[in-house]
Design an enzyme around this catalytic site. Structure first.
Site, mmCIF file in Angstrom:
data_model
loop_
_atom_site.group_PDB
_atom_site.id
_atom_site.type_symbol
_atom_site.label_atom_id
_atom_site.label_comp_id
_atom_site.label_asym_id
_atom_site.label_seq_id
_atom_site.Cartn_x
_atom_site.Cartn_y
_atom_site.Cartn_z
ATOM 1 N N ILE A 162 76.631 64.787 20.567
ATOM 2 C CA ILE A 162 75.976 66.114 20.295
ATOM 3 C C ILE A 162 74.506 65.672 20.194
ATOM 4 C CG2 ILE A 162 75.750 68.402 19.564
ATOM 5 C CD1 ILE A 162 78.317 67.721 21.171
ATOM 6 N N GLY A 345 59.058 40.620 36.318
ATOM 7 C CA GLY A 345 59.725 39.508 35.979
ATOM 8 C C GLY A 345 59.905 39.545 34.312
ATOM 9 N N GLU A 369 75.247 65.648 30.907
ATOM 10 C CA GLU A 369 75.175 67.093 31.505
ATOM 11 C C GLU A 369 75.848 67.000 32.826
ATOM 12 O OE1 GLU A 369 72.225 69.788 30.998
ATOM 13 O OE2 GLU A 369 71.047 68.332 29.911
HETATM 14 C C1 LIG Z 1 73.212 60.333 24.611
HETATM 15 C C2 LIG Z 1 74.170 61.323 24.769
HETATM 16 C C3 LIG Z 1 73.852 62.878 24.617
HETATM 17 C C4 LIG Z 1 74.838 63.803 24.916
HETATM 18 N N1 LIG Z 1 74.588 65.349 24.556
HETATM 19 C C5 LIG Z 1 75.356 66.111 24.715
HETATM 20 C C6 LIG Z 1 75.284 67.425 23.864
HETATM 21 O O1 LIG Z 1 74.404 67.712 23.621
HETATM 22 N N2 LIG Z 1 76.183 68.353 24.227
HETATM 23 C C7 LIG Z 1 77.436 67.870 24.654
HETATM 24 O O2 LIG Z 1 78.482 69.042 24.703
HETATM 25 N N3 LIG Z 1 77.793 66.748 25.193
HETATM 26 C C8 LIG Z 1 76.857 65.696 25.166
HETATM 27 N N4 LIG Z 1 76.969 64.506 25.693
HETATM 28 C C9 LIG Z 1 78.350 64.150 26.228
HETATM 29 C C10 LIG Z 1 78.226 64.059 27.695
HETATM 30 O O3 LIG Z 1 77.993 65.296 28.405
HETATM 31 C C11 LIG Z 1 79.359 63.297 28.328
HETATM 32 O O4 LIG Z 1 79.323 61.933 27.739
HETATM 33 C C12 LIG Z 1 79.597 63.458 29.663
HETATM 34 O O5 LIG Z 1 79.897 64.624 30.000
HETATM 35 C C13 LIG Z 1 80.692 62.497 30.030
HETATM 36 O O6 LIG Z 1 81.965 62.727 29.340
HETATM 37 P P1 LIG Z 1 82.817 61.594 28.763
HETATM 38 O O7 LIG Z 1 81.864 60.709 27.959
HETATM 39 O O8 LIG Z 1 84.021 62.212 27.961
HETATM 40 O O9 LIG Z 1 83.170 60.796 30.058
HETATM 41 P P2 LIG Z 1 84.667 60.835 30.889
HETATM 42 O O10 LIG Z 1 84.793 62.219 31.114
HETATM 43 O O11 LIG Z 1 85.748 60.435 30.001
HETATM 44 O O12 LIG Z 1 84.478 60.037 32.048
HETATM 45 C C14 LIG Z 1 84.603 58.602 32.192
HETATM 46 C C15 LIG Z 1 84.573 58.545 33.589
HETATM 47 O O13 LIG Z 1 85.398 59.182 34.580
HETATM 48 C C16 LIG Z 1 84.635 59.468 35.390
HETATM 49 N N5 LIG Z 1 85.256 60.974 35.856
HETATM 50 C C17 LIG Z 1 85.415 61.998 35.245
HETATM 51 N N6 LIG Z 1 85.945 62.795 36.083
HETATM 52 C C18 LIG Z 1 85.991 62.178 37.334
HETATM 53 C C19 LIG Z 1 86.528 62.598 38.626
HETATM 54 N N7 LIG Z 1 86.944 64.036 38.706
HETATM 55 N N8 LIG Z 1 86.434 61.895 39.562
HETATM 56 C C20 LIG Z 1 86.110 60.729 39.674
HETATM 57 N N9 LIG Z 1 85.628 60.262 38.264
HETATM 58 C C21 LIG Z 1 85.573 61.112 37.439
HETATM 59 C C22 LIG Z 1 82.923 59.800 34.737
HETATM 60 O O14 LIG Z 1 82.149 60.160 35.876
HETATM 61 C C23 LIG Z 1 83.056 58.744 34.264
HETATM 62 O O15 LIG Z 1 82.535 57.454 34.804
HETATM 63 C C24 LIG Z 1 75.965 63.434 25.518
HETATM 64 C C25 LIG Z 1 76.322 62.105 25.705
HETATM 65 C C26 LIG Z 1 75.406 61.107 25.311
HETATM 66 C C27 LIG Z 1 75.878 59.706 25.881
#
Ligand SMILES: Cc1cc2nc3c(=O)[nH]c(=O)nc-3n(C[C@H](O)[C@H](O)[C@H](O)COP(=O)(O)OP(=O)(O)OC[C@H]3O[C@@H](n4cnc5c(N)ncnc54)[C@H](O)[C@@H]3O)c2cc1C
Length: 386
Positions: A162, A345, A369
Site C-alpha cells: 500500500i 554504456g 494499478e
Molecule cells: C510499489 C507498489 C505500490 C503499490 N501501491 C498499491 C496501493 O497503493 N494500493 C493497492 O491496493 N495496491 C497497491 N499495489 C499493488 C498492485 O496494484 C498489485 O501488485 C498489482 O495489481 C498486481 O497484483 P499482484 O501483485 O497480486 O500480482 P498477481 O495478481 O498475483 O499477478 C501475477 C501475474 O499474473 C498476471 N495475471 C493476472 N491476471 C491475469 C490474467 N487474467 N491473464 C493473464 N495474466 C494475468 C499478472 O499480470 C502478473 O504478471 C502496489 C504494488 C507495488 C509493487
C-alpha cells in the site's frame, strides 16, 4: 467514440506546465536522488507540494482544492515525474486514490472532514485494495467487515503493497461485507482513520522503484469503525475501486511519460557529448534511428494518455482508452529507459546518473494499478464485446 478528437492545450494548461516544470526543478530535483537512496518518505516535500496546491489538483475549490480538470493533473504528473516519479506518485495517491473517491462517493460530513486536510498535506492517505491473496483478482479480497450489534463494523484482514501506507492518517479501505461467493457484489469501502482501534501498519515493504513513497502492509485486527465511515453504500466497494483505478491508470500513464521523457532527453544530450571513433555518438546511424524510435513511441504514448484524459474530462467513455494509454505508455517507458542505458554504456548502469533509477521506477508502473496483462484482458473484452 470514433475518430481522434483534436487535443489542444489551453493557455492555462501551458502555464501550469511551465509552473510545474519550474517547481520540479527548484523544489524536487535537489532531493530526488536522496529520496530514492534513503527510501524515506519526504514529508517536508509532500507538505510543500500541499502548500502549492499540488495535493488538491482535482478537489473542488469549496474544499480548498484547485478544482482542475484531469488534463491538468496529467500535465503536472508528466512534469513532476521527469524529475521524480516518487514525488509524482505522492501527488497521484493523495489526489486520485484518496481525495477522488471521497469527493465522488463520500457524504458531506466525510468530504468536510477529510478533503481540506488532504489538500493541504495536513494528513496523508492510502488506497487499500490489494491483499496477499488478491491483486489482479481484486474481487477476491478476504478482508472482512462485519456489522456488530451496536451498528459499527468490525474489520479483520490485511492489505499489501500500500503506497503511503507507512505514513497514512486515513485509508480508503476495501472490505468484504458479503460472502466470498458474492464476489464483487459483496465488497464495501470504508474510510478508516489511523487511530481506529485495531488498525496498525504491519511494516515497510522495500521495492525497487518509487522508493520513499512509504509502501507498507496494513493490518486490521478486530478494527472497529462506525457505520458513518462507510464510503458509498454497502456493496458499492467494487464499483468505487474500479472508478478509482480507471482514472488512476491515466495517472500511471502520465508518470510514464515523464520518466520516458527524462530518459530520452538524457540520451540526446549524452549523444552530443560522447565522442567515439572521432565522432560524437549522435552521428552514428544506429543511435540516431534508436532515438527516433524512442521519440516516436513517446509521442504515441502522449497522444493516448492526453486523449484518455480529454475523454474523461468531457464525461465520455474512457475505460478502453485509459487501458490503452496505461499499457502502451508504461511499457514504452520501460523500453525507453532500458534503451537510454544502452546508449550511455557503462555510466548508464552506474549511480552517477539517474538512468538506473528511471528504469527501476518505470518498471513499477507496468505492474501497479492493474498490470499490463490485466489491461490487455480489459482491452480484449472491450474489443471482442464478450
Ligand atoms: C510499489 C507498489 C505500490 C503499490 N501501491 C498499491 C496501493 O497503493 N494500493 C493497492 O491496493 N495496491 C497497491 N499495489 C499493488 C498492485 O496494484 C498489485 O501488485 C498489482 O495489481 C498486481 O497484483 P499482484 O501483485 O497480486 O500480482 P498477481 O495478481 O498475483 O499477478 C501475477 C501475474 O499474473 C498476471 N495475471 C493476472 N491476471 C491475469 C490474467 N487474467 N491473464 C493473464 N495474466 C494475468 C499478472 O499480470 C502478473 O504478471 C502496489 C504494488 C507495488 C509493487
Amino acid at each position: 467514440m470514433t475518430g481522434l478528437p483534436a487535443i489542444g492545450f489551453s493557455p492555462e494548461h501551458e502555464d501550469l506546465r511551465s509552473w510545474a516544470r519550474d517547481f520540479a526543478k527548484r523544489e524536487i530535483a535537489p532531493v530526488a536522488d536522496t529520496i530514492d537512496r534513503t527510501d524515506e518518505y519526504p514529508r517536508d516535500l509532500a507538505k510543500r507540494m500541499g502548500d502549492y496546491g499540488l495535493l488538491g489538483l482535482g478537489t473542488p475549490k469549496e474544499y480548498g482544492g484547485l478544482g482542475l480538470d484531469l488534463i491538468s493533473s496529467v500535465v503536472v504528473a508528466e512534469e513532476i515525474a521527469k524529475v521524480s516519479l516518487s514525488a509524482a506518485l505522492i501527488i497521484g495517491v493523495q489526489n486520485g486514490l484518496v481525495a477522488y473517491p471521497i469527493c465522488e462517493f463520500g457524504t458531506q460530513e466525510q468530504k468536510e472532514k477529510y478533503l481540506p486536510r488532504l489538500v493541504k498535506g495536513e494528513i496523508f492517505g492510502s488506497y487499500g485494495l490489494t491483499e496477499p491473496g488478491a491483486g489482479s483478482d481484486a474481487a477476491n479480497i478476504q478482508t472482512k467487515a462485519e456489522r456488530t450489534s451496536s451498528g459499527s463494523y468490525k474489520i479483520n484482514g490485511s492489505k499489501l503493497w500500500i503506497s503511503q501506507g507507512l505514513v497514512a492518517d486515513v485509508v480508503v479501505l476495501f472490505t468484504r461485507t458479503g460472502s466470498v461467493a458474492d464476489g464483487a457484489a459483496g465488497m464495501t469501502a470504508f474510510v478508516v482513520d489511523k487511530g481506529a482501534p485495531g488498525f496498525k501498519v504491519g511494516g515497510k515493504l522495500e521495492v525497487i522503484g518509487i522508493r520513499g513513497t512509504g509502501t507498507a502492509e496494513l493490518v486490521f485486527n478486530e478494527c472497529t469503525v462506525p457505520a458513518t465511515n462507510m464510503l458509498g453504500s454497502q456493496g458499492d466497494g467494487f464499483l468505487i475501486a474500479m472508478a478509482v483505478l480507471n482514472q488512476g491508470r491515466i495517472g500511471a500513464a502520465a508518470g510514464a511519460l515523464g520518466v520516458a521523457s527524462a530518459a530520452l532527453e538524457a540520451s540526446i544530450s549524452y549523444s552530443k557529448k560522447r565522442v567515439l571513433f572521432d565522432r560524437p555518438l549522435e552521428k552514428f546511424e544506429w543511435i540516431r534511428f534508436l532515438m527516433a524510435d524512442m521519440a516516436t513511441r513517446l509521442e504515441a504514448s502522449r497522444l493516448l494518455t492526453y486523449r484518455a484524459a480529454y475523454l474523461r474530462d468531457k464525461g465520455e467513455e474512457f475505460v478502453k482508452e485509459a487501458s490503452m494509454a496505461k499499457v502502451f505508455s508504461t511499457e514504452t517507458a520501460v523500453w525507453v529507459c532500458e534503451r537510454a542505458i544502452q546508449i550511455h554504456g557503462g555510466i548508464g548502469l552506474s549511480k552517477l546518473l539517474p538512468l538506473e533509477r528511471y528504469l527501476r521506477d518505470a518498471k513499477i508502473l507496468d505492474i501497479v494499478e492493474g498490470t499490463s496483462e490485466v489491461q490487455r484482458w480489459i482491452l480484449s473484452r472491450e474489443i471482442l464485446q464478450d
